[in-house]
Design an enzyme around this catalytic site. Structure first.
Site, mmCIF file in Angstrom:
data_model
loop_
_atom_site.group_PDB
_atom_site.id
_atom_site.type_symbol
_atom_site.label_atom_id
_atom_site.label_comp_id
_atom_site.label_asym_id
_atom_site.label_seq_id
_atom_site.Cartn_x
_atom_site.Cartn_y
_atom_site.Cartn_z
ATOM 1 N N HIS B 233 55.872 36.340 42.852
ATOM 2 C CA HIS B 233 55.577 37.468 41.975
ATOM 3 C C HIS B 233 55.863 37.168 40.512
ATOM 4 O O HIS B 233 55.015 37.418 39.656
ATOM 5 C CB HIS B 233 56.220 38.764 42.434
ATOM 6 C CG HIS B 233 55.604 39.923 41.730
ATOM 7 N ND1 HIS B 233 54.322 40.344 41.983
ATOM 8 C CD2 HIS B 233 56.030 40.684 40.707
ATOM 9 C CE1 HIS B 233 54.009 41.321 41.179
ATOM 10 N NE2 HIS B 233 55.018 41.550 40.371
ATOM 11 N N TYR B 237 53.704 37.096 36.521
ATOM 12 C CA TYR B 237 54.160 37.498 35.187
ATOM 13 C C TYR B 237 54.222 36.302 34.252
ATOM 14 O O TYR B 237 54.070 36.454 33.035
ATOM 15 C CB TYR B 237 55.482 38.270 35.269
ATOM 16 C CG TYR B 237 55.184 39.689 35.622
ATOM 17 C CD1 TYR B 237 54.784 40.575 34.627
ATOM 18 C CD2 TYR B 237 55.193 40.119 36.931
ATOM 19 C CE1 TYR B 237 54.421 41.863 34.939
ATOM 20 C CE2 TYR B 237 54.833 41.411 37.254
ATOM 21 C CZ TYR B 237 54.441 42.280 36.253
ATOM 22 O OH TYR B 237 54.062 43.551 36.559
ATOM 23 N N HIS B 384 41.728 42.614 43.489
ATOM 24 C CA HIS B 384 42.790 42.984 42.555
ATOM 25 C C HIS B 384 43.150 41.830 41.625
ATOM 26 O O HIS B 384 43.160 41.969 40.417
ATOM 27 C CB HIS B 384 44.023 43.452 43.334
ATOM 28 C CG HIS B 384 45.274 43.483 42.509
ATOM 29 N ND1 HIS B 384 45.485 44.411 41.526
ATOM 30 C CD2 HIS B 384 46.365 42.685 42.504
ATOM 31 C CE1 HIS B 384 46.654 44.183 40.946
ATOM 32 N NE2 HIS B 384 47.208 43.139 41.520
ATOM 33 N N PHE B 385 43.461 40.663 42.191
ATOM 34 C CA PHE B 385 43.942 39.623 41.274
ATOM 35 C C PHE B 385 42.801 38.926 40.525
ATOM 36 O O PHE B 385 43.055 38.215 39.561
ATOM 37 C CB PHE B 385 44.935 38.652 41.930
ATOM 38 C CG PHE B 385 44.430 37.847 43.081
ATOM 39 C CD1 PHE B 385 43.516 36.834 42.907
ATOM 40 C CD2 PHE B 385 44.930 38.080 44.356
ATOM 41 C CE1 PHE B 385 43.078 36.077 43.978
ATOM 42 C CE2 PHE B 385 44.492 37.334 45.438
ATOM 43 C CZ PHE B 385 43.567 36.335 45.234
ATOM 44 N N HIS B 386 41.559 39.194 40.945
ATOM 45 C CA HIS B 386 40.472 38.718 40.082
ATOM 46 C C HIS B 386 40.298 39.621 38.865
ATOM 47 O O HIS B 386 39.722 39.206 37.868
ATOM 48 C CB HIS B 386 39.172 38.559 40.877
ATOM 49 C CG HIS B 386 39.117 37.251 41.623
ATOM 50 N ND1 HIS B 386 39.730 37.064 42.835
ATOM 51 C CD2 HIS B 386 38.585 36.042 41.289
ATOM 52 C CE1 HIS B 386 39.556 35.806 43.227
ATOM 53 N NE2 HIS B 386 38.867 35.157 42.316
ATOM 54 N N ARG B 449 40.576 39.067 53.650
ATOM 55 C CA ARG B 449 40.503 38.047 52.621
ATOM 56 C C ARG B 449 40.609 36.677 53.284
ATOM 57 O O ARG B 449 40.863 36.577 54.478
ATOM 58 C CB ARG B 449 41.629 38.229 51.607
ATOM 59 C CG ARG B 449 43.005 37.934 52.179
ATOM 60 C CD ARG B 449 44.124 38.265 51.211
ATOM 61 N NE ARG B 449 44.279 37.237 50.188
ATOM 62 C CZ ARG B 449 45.397 37.045 49.484
ATOM 63 N NH1 ARG B 449 46.480 37.783 49.726
ATOM 64 N NH2 ARG B 449 45.475 36.112 48.554
ATOM 65 N N ARG B 450 40.407 35.628 52.496
ATOM 66 C CA ARG B 450 40.662 34.258 52.930
ATOM 67 C C ARG B 450 39.923 33.910 54.219
ATOM 68 O O ARG B 450 40.475 33.297 55.121
ATOM 69 C CB ARG B 450 42.154 34.042 53.174
ATOM 70 C CG ARG B 450 42.984 34.237 51.955
ATOM 71 C CD ARG B 450 44.407 33.931 52.239
ATOM 72 N NE ARG B 450 45.018 33.302 51.085
ATOM 73 C CZ ARG B 450 46.257 32.894 51.024
ATOM 74 N NH1 ARG B 450 47.036 33.013 52.055
ATOM 75 N NH2 ARG B 450 46.721 32.328 49.951
#
Lengths: 167, 563
Positions: B233, B237, B384-386, B449-450
Site C-alpha cells: 500500500h 503512495y 480502479h488503479f488504472h 481480474r487477472r
C-alpha cells in the site's frame, strides 16, 4: 499554522463525513456481524482429507436441515472438487433453493485460489493452511458462475463451476 | 548598484541551482529506462486487452500470464520507480544541490536497480516467473526473479541515502532555516519508501530466496502476504507523492501563481507518511487468517489519508482561484475558464487530478471492510488503479516530462510538441474512460481480474462480460496510441527539439506568507510517530499470525508451467 476559513469548513465537513462513514462501517461489522470472513481455522495443506469436512465423501452440497446447507469444496489448480455424484462423475453444478442458508467451507492443498460466486458477496481468498468459510442466504434466483478470482497458474481462467439458485 | 550583489542568506537558500551536464546525464538515464518500460509495458497491455476480447491469440506459444507479469512488473515497479527516483534527484539537485561523491553513489543506485531489472526481466521472458508482480507464495518463480527484485530495492535504498545526505548537508550549511519545500517532500517520500520496503526486503531475502533455492522446505504464506501488503500500500503512495510534489509546488508556478501554503503542504506530506504504512490489511480483507478486529483497525487508519487528500484538493483549487482572480478574471468561474488550458504542462496533470476524483472514491469503496467483499479481485480493482496510477500519476509524470526532459537536455518544449502533448492527454483520457469504465462495470457484475480469455462454460454472466471486454480492447487500443505518441514526444524532447533553456518551474511563497513553523523539521518525531503507528497496527495481529500458523507450504512451480 494558518488554515483559511473556507478550508476549515471544508475539512470539518469532510472529516465529519468520514467519521460518520466509519461509524456506519463499524456498526455493520461489530453489531450486525458483517465482518469479512476471518475465522483463522487452520489445516495441514498437505493433508486436507484428514479434516472431517474435506474427506472425499463429504465434499459438495449437503442438506443439514430444512433450508440449511453446507458446501465443502477442495480448490486445487485448476479445479473445484465438489465430490462425485451417484454415477461417480465429478459434480460440476450445484443447485440451492432460494432463501436457503448456505455455509461454504473451502480449502486448498496447493496454491492460493479465489472462491467467488460472481456478482454476489460470496468472495473469499482460499489460502493453503486455512479453512475459508462464509455463511450466506441465497435470495436471488438465477444461474451464477463460481470462479477462481486469484491467479493460481496457467489454467486459472478454466477454474469454474456453476451454482443455481432455484425458486 | 552595489546592493544588487548583496544576497540575503534567506534568499540565497531559496535560489534555484543549475543542473550541471554531468548530473543531467544521470537523471536522463533514469528517464530512458522509464520510457523504454512504458513502451514495453504498454505493448503488453495492448496484447492483454486484445486476447481478452476473444478475437486474438498470442503467437509463438507466449502465455497470457507471462505478458501479464511483464505488464505489472515493468509498469508498476520499473517505470514508476525509475521515473520517481530520477525526478526526485532532479528536484534535490535543483533545491539543495548534489556533490560529486553523491553523484557517483547515485550512479551506483542506477546500476544496481538496472541490473536487478534486467535479471528479473530475463527470468520473466524465459517463462520462468509467470507469477505476476505480486508473486504470491506458494507459486514459485525461478530464484533469479526474486534476486533481481532484491537488487532493485537495494538500489532505491542507495538513492534514499543520497537524498537524505543531500538535505543533511544543506541544512548544516543553512542552520536555523527551513528546508526547501521540494527537498522536504522528497525526503518524506524516501523515508516512507525505505520503511515500507523493509517489509518486502524481509519477505524476499528471508522467505522467498532461501525457499526458491531449496534451502528452506516450506514458506509461511500468510506472513509473506502480510509483509507484501505492508509494502504494497505505501508503494501506491510512493507513486502518488511525487505527483503531489508537482501539484503543490510546480503547477502553481506553471499557471503563474504562488504556493498556497508552504506549511499546509508540509503538514499533508507528514500525514501521508503517518498513514500510508499501517494499513496493508485492507488489501487482505477477504483472507481467512487475520483477525477481523485488526482488519477493521487498519481500515480506519487507511481512511485517515482522506484528511491530507482533502487538504490537497482544497489547496489546488485555492491556488487556481487565487491566481485567476489576481490576473483579473472575476466572476464565479472566470478564474477557472482562464486557466492555461493550452499549456500541456498544466493540462496533462489537470486531467490526472480529475481522474483522481472517481479514483479516490473507488478507493474508499475498496477499503471499506465489508463492502470490499463485493469487488475484491474483480476487474473493478484493475479499473480502479488504472484511474489512480495509470491516469492520475502517469499523466502528472507526463506533465513533468514536457519540461524536465528539455531542461535536462538543453532543449525547448516547442509549440508543436506542446500541441501533440495536448492531443496525447485527450487520447489518454478517452482511452482510459472507456477501458477503466468498462472494467469498473464488469467488476460490479462479478468479472474477475487477472484472467486470460475464458467463456466460463458459456454461462449467462460470462456472456454479459464479453461486451465489456470488447470495450476494454477498444479503450486499451486507444491508450496504446497514447503510449506511441508519448514515446515519440519523449524522443523528440530528448534528441531533436531545438536547443534552448526550458524553465524548471518551482513555485515561490507569497511575499507576505506566514512563516512555516520550525517544528515541521522535527524529523525524528515524524519517524517515531510513523514507527509507533506501524507497531500499533501490526504487532498484535502479526504475533497472532505467527503463533497460529498452519504448517508451511512447499513450492509449486508446475502451475505456472515450470517443472
Amino acid at each position: 499554522m494558518h488554515f483559511h476559513k473556507f478550508e476549515k469548513i471544508w475539512l470539518t465537513f469532510g472529516i465529519g463525513a468520514l467519521v460518520l462513514f466509519l461509524v456506519i462501517l463499524g456498526y455493520g461489522a461489530f453489531y450486525l456481524g458483517t465482518h469479512p470472513q476471518s475465522h483463522g481455522l487452520t489445516i495441514d495443506p498437505q493433508n486436507v482429507e484428514a479434516h472431517e469436512a474435506f474427506k472425499p465423501e463429504n465434499l459438495g452440497l449437503t442438506k443439514v436441515d430444512e433450508d440449511r446447507y453446507i458446501v465443502n469444496v477442495v480448490a486445487s489448480a485448476f479445479n473445484y472438487d465438489f465430490g462425485v455424484d451417484k454415477e461417480g462423475n465429478a459434480v460440476k453444478h450445484i443447485e440451492i433453493p432460494k432463501g436457503a442458508t448456505v455455509l461454504f467451507q473451502v480449502v486448498t492443498p496447493d496454491v492460493i485460489h479465489g472462491f467467488n460466486i460472481a456478482g454476489t458477496n460470496v468472495n473469499m481468498m482460499v489460502e493453503p493452511g486455512y479453512i475459508s468459510s462464509m455463511e450466506v442466504e441465497m435470495n436471488q434466483p438465477g444461474e451464477y458462475t463460481l470462479l477462481c478470482n486469484e491467479y493460481c497458474g496457467i489454467g486459472h481462467h478454466m477454474m469454474y463451476t456453476t451454482v443455481e439458485v432455484y425458486e | 548598484m552595489a546592493l544588487h550583489n548583496v544576497v540575503l542568506p534567506n534568499e540565497d537558500s531559496r535560489q534555484l541551482l543549475p543542473i550541471p551536464k554531468k548530473e543531467a546525464k544521470l537523471y536522463m538515464s533514469f528517464m530512458y529506462v522509464a520510457f523504454i518500460s512504458l513502451f514495453i509495458g504498454g505493448l503488453m497491455g495492448l496484447l492483454q486487452v486484445l486476447v481478452r476480447s476473444g478475437n486474438f491469440t498470442l503467437p509463438f506459444g507466449i502465455g497470457y500470464y507471462q505478458i501479464l507479469t511483464v505488464h505489472g512488473v515493468i509498469l508498476a515497479l520499473v517505470l514508476t520507480t525509475f521515473f520517481i527516483i530520477g525526478f526526485q534527484f532532479a528536484l534535490m539537485s535543483k533545491t539543495v544541490g548534489m556533490s560529486d561523491k553523491q553523484r557517483n553513489l547515485s550512479w551506483l543506485a542506477f546500476w544496481i536497480m538496472t541490473i536487478g531489472t534486467i535479471m528479473t526481466a530475463i527470468t520473466i521472458l524465459l517463462g520462468k516467473a509467470s507469477v505476476l508482480y505480486t508473486f504470491y507464495a506458494p507459486l514459485k518463480a525461478h530464484p533469479a526473479f526474486y534476486i533481481g527484485l532484491a537488487f532493485v530495492i537495494v538500489g532505491t535504498w542507495v538513492a534514499a541515502f543520497v537524498n537524505w545526505r543531500q538535505l543533511y548537508l544543506w541544512k548544516k550549511k543553512h542552520p536555523g532555516e527551513k528546508s526547501p519545500l521540494l527537498a522536504f517532500m522528497v525526503t518524506i517520500n524516501m523515508i516512507m519508501w525505505f520503511i515500507a520496503s523493509l517489509g518486502i526486503a524481509v519477505a524476499v531475502l528471508v522467505q522467498f530466496i532461501p525457499w526458491s533455492l531449496g534451502y528452506a522446505e516450506t514458506i509461511n504464506v500468510l506472513v509473506s502476504r502480510t509483509l507484501f501488503w505492508y509494502f504494497g500500500h505505501p508503494l501506491v503512495y510512493f507513486w502518488l507523492l511525487p505527483a503531489y510534489m508537482a501539484w503543490y509546488a510546480i503547477i502553481p508556478k506553471i499557471i503563474g501563481g504562488k504556493l498556497f501554503s508552504d506549511s499546509l503542504a508540509r503538514l499533508s506530506f507528514v500525514l501521508f507518511l503517518f498513514f500510508s504504512i499501517p494499513v496493508g490489511f485492507h488489501h487482505q480483507l477477504t483472507e481467512p487468517g487475520i483477525d477481523p478486529t485488526w482488519k477493521f483497525i487498519q481500515v480506519v487508519l487507511t481512511f485517515m489519508v482522506i484528511i491530507p487528500s482533502l487538504m490537497t484538493a482544497f489547496s489546488l483549487f485555492a491556488t487556481f482561484e487565487i491566481t485567476g482572480r489576481r490576473k483579473g478574471y472575476g466572476g464565479l468561474f472566470g478564474w477557472f475558464k482562464h486557466l492555461p488550458w493550452k499549456d500541456v504542462r498544466f493540462f496533462a496533470p489537470f486531467v490526472g487530478m480529475l481522474a483522481f476524483i472517481p479514483g479516490g472514491a473507488g478507493g474508499i469503496i475498496n477499503a471499506s471492510h465489508q463492502m470490499n467483499t463485493l469487488v475484491h479481485n474483480t476487474i473493478w480493482v484493475t479499473g480502479h488503479f488504472h484511474l489512480t496510477v495509470a491516469t492520475t500519476v502517469i499523466l502528472t509524470f507526463f506533465g513533468i516530462t514536457y519540461w524536465l526532459i528539455p531542461h535536462l537536455t538543453g532543449r525547448k518544449l516547442t509549440k508543436s510538441v506542446n500541441r501533440l502533448g495536448i492531443i496525447q492527454t485527450i487520447v489518454w483520457g478517452i482511452g482510459m474512460l472507456i477501458m477503466s469504465g468498462a472494467m469498473h462495470i464488469q467488476g460490479l457484475l462479478g468479472g474477475p481480474r487477472r484472467s486470460d480469455y475464458s467463456e466460463y462454460g458459456g454461462t449467462e454472466q460470462a456472456v454479459t462480460w464479453g461486451a465489456y471486454q470488447m470495450a476494454q480492447a477498444i479503450g486499451g487500443t486507444i491508450l496504446f496510441v497514447g503510449i506511441i505518441l508519448m514515446v515519440y514526444i519523449f524522443i523528440k524532447l530528448a534528441f531533436f527539439s531545438p536547443k534552448g533553456d526550458e524553465e524548471f518551474p518551482i513555485a515561490e511563497e507569497e511575499e507576505n506568507a506566514e512563516p512555516t513553523p520550525m517544528w515541521m523539521e522535527n524529523w525524528k518525531l515524524w519517524v517515531a510517530i510513523t514507527i509507533a503507528l506501524i507497531l500499533f497496527a501490526y504487532t498484535i495481529p502479526f504475533v497472532d499470525i505467527i503463533q497460529n500458523s498452519p504448517p508451511g507450504s512447499v513450492p509449486f512451480d508446475w502451475p505456472i508451467g515450470n517443472s
